[in-house]
Design a protein around this motif. Structure first.
Motif, PDB file in Angstrom:
ATOM      1  N   ASP A   1       0.848  -1.202   0.000  1.00  0.00           N
ATOM      2  CA  ASP A   1       0.000   0.000   0.000  1.00  0.00           C
ATOM      3  C   ASP A   1       0.880   1.248   0.000  1.00  0.00           C
ATOM      4  OD1 ASP A   1       0.910  -0.106   2.600  1.00  0.00           O
ATOM      5  OD2 ASP A   1      -1.054   0.127   3.518  1.00  0.00           O
TER       6      ASP A   1
ATOM      7  N   HIS B   1       4.488  -2.025   4.151  1.00  0.00           N
ATOM      8  CA  HIS B   1       3.108  -2.140   4.620  1.00  0.00           C
ATOM      9  C   HIS B   1       2.453  -3.440   4.176  1.00  0.00           C
ATOM     10  CE1 HIS B   1       3.754   2.049   5.576  1.00  0.00           C
ATOM     11  NE2 HIS B   1       3.883   2.337   4.294  1.00  0.00           N
ATOM     12  N   THR B   2       3.226  -4.492   4.088  1.00  0.00           N
ATOM     13  CA  THR B   2       2.690  -5.815   3.814  1.00  0.00           C
ATOM     14  C   THR B   2       3.510  -6.821   4.614  1.00  0.00           C
ATOM     15  OG1 THR B   2       2.103  -7.420   2.100  1.00  0.00           O
ATOM     16  CG2 THR B   2       4.123  -6.193   1.760  1.00  0.00           C
TER      17      THR B   2
END
Length: 161
Positions: free
Chosen positions: A83, A107-108
């Motif tokens: 993201d 963000h993962t």
């Protein structure tokens, strides 16, 4: 760090040094860095930027084509699977190798890895292509530890000047 064996026998190196620290003084001048918004349309922009820069540096067409494909795959993965607001790319020449690094903002919770896709699947082969075109590739945390950098070292030839 440990090496993780991926399906299809593609094993990225997680602890490879950045070429920027070890490149020659000539190669240090042949580098480029850019970033684009994390949008699907940015993938084509990244390919165009890479092609223009490598042609400016006198890199052979086969290596230009391979580099465009690698950047396309790595940029696409960063756009689709994180993201991130932006995706960055760095190119560096060192001897007979071109280092491509594509950084996302993370963000993962999963790490990019090659996998074997079924014949009826429309995606999932990108990192297999990266592995086939490069001498080595891998994943490392970015400098601030929140995102990641996926890198690939490709062979190249310089056209006669």
């Amino acid at each position: 760090m440990t090496h993780i064996a991926h399906s299809c026998g593609v094993v990225p190196s997680h602890d490879a040094p950045s070429l920027g620290r070890y490149g020659s003084s000539i190669a240090a001048r042949l580098q480029d860095a850019f970033h684009f918004p994390a949008l699907n349309t940015s993938v084509a922009e990244a390919r165009r930027r890479v092609l223009a820069r490598l042609r400016e540096w006198g890199i052979d067409e086969v290596a230009c084509d391979d580099a465009q494909l690698v950047v396309s795959e790595l940029f696409t993965n960063a756009v689709r699977h994180t993201d991130s607001d932006k995706v960055s790319c760095q190119l560096r020449l060192s001897g007979a190798h071109l280092r491509i690094e594509v950084a996302d903002q993370g963000h993962t919770s999963t790490e990019p890895r090659a996998r074997c896709s079924g014949a009826d699947e429309e995606s999932g082969r990108g990192l297999l292509l990266v592995g086939a075109l490069s001498k080595a590739w891998g994943v490392r945390p970015d400098d601030d530890g929140r995102g990641r950098v996926v890198w690939a070292d490709l062979p190249h030839g310089r056209l006669p000047l």
